[in-house]
Design an enzyme around this catalytic site. Sequence first.
Site, short mmCIF file in Angstrom:
data_model
loop_
_atom_site.label_atom_id
_atom_site.label_comp_id
_atom_site.label_asym_id
_atom_site.label_seq_id
_atom_site.Cartn_x
_atom_site.Cartn_y
_atom_site.Cartn_z
N PRO A 100 0.81 -1.23 0.00
CG PRO A 100 -0.93 -1.60 1.50
CD PRO A 100 0.39 -2.16 1.05
CB CYS A 101 1.06 3.85 -2.44
SG CYS A 101 -0.62 4.34 -3.01
CD GLN A 102 -3.53 3.43 0.60
OE1 GLN A 102 -2.52 2.79 0.89
NE2 GLN A 102 -4.62 2.87 0.13
#
Length: 382
Positions: free
Chosen positions: A73-75
Amino acid sequence: MPSFYEFFAGGGMARAGLGAGWSCLFANDFDHKKGLSYQANWGTGGELRVGDVNDVRVEDLPGVADLVWGSFPCQDLSLAGGGAGLKGERSGTFYPFWNVVRALVSEGRSPKIIALENVIGTLTSHEGQDFDAICRTFVETGYRYGALVINASLFVPQSRPRLFMIGVHNDVEIHPSLLSPEPLDPFHTNGLKRAVQGISKKAQTQFLWWNIPTPSHRHTTFADLIEEAPTGVPWHTASETERLISMMSATNLAKVNAAKRAGRRMVGAIYRRTRLDENGAKVQRAEVRFDDIAGCLRTPAGGSSRQTIIVVDGRKVRSRLISTRETARLMGLEDHYKLPKNYNEAYHLTGDGVAVPVVRHLAQHILEPLLGMVSEGKQEAA
């Protein structure tokens, strides 16, 4: 046939990019809705496990995979993500993912290659400390590694720069033609070079500059992917389009007027942004681009709105939300790829994925040569 484990699999776009010449032994994603799409497209053969990566145990993974792919995940690493970085709840799942890799190594089941994908904010998160942490993790686990920044716009009409890190187990021979003694354009960007200069000496000892060719010129424009009669996203009424245009600044309105004079059908991409007006008050603006590519698809979790398109054909101007099939095409997915019927679920699935042709390019020019899937002569020519 080479094999792989796919973590944070989403709808299986990495799998699509690797292609039919690869065998998936195991896939994992936390999101059960994405899991349904994964199975709709790749079958229910049992390789997909839906659940928290923290709960994945090494005994869940069959065999010995040649490749482990992880689009974690990049958030928390994105500019809009609040800056938590690898300490964040979402991007921090990198560590339990890597615990699985460590367990494989300790069992003598080391994958030959580990590929990571994430936003380019990874390079600067916490002033480079998060990038250094990932680099040191490769080294401490027994892998040499390199990184590339690849914009999907080289392959599809979408601006989508992403960081790709590819590690190779120390026991795997690397053909010299796959490496460069120094950074090369366009994939070793100034941002990447600055980030590498900032990592620890320990991490630098095992860093590689991958050498892959620039793809041939892309012939597809954003306008080529637009549906005339899309499903689920009606064209705006004339008044709705006028209201959208009224939200544009003078500069953006000038772009629309220029498109009217272009003498051909022009498709622009619009995102709504909160900006300050001339009095310092926050107002919502519609910002448009007409450079024949779409803006980067993002999900609401990434802090952005959904993308709107504006089609200008002479004096005729129309607008609407981008369709889910169009978002899939912007990710390089074929039209037979099965999307969720719900608009938001489909948008989330595609906007949260990895561009398929970028994976294919990496597979063709790095992953498959490393596994001996091409002749030495072809490697030298690559």
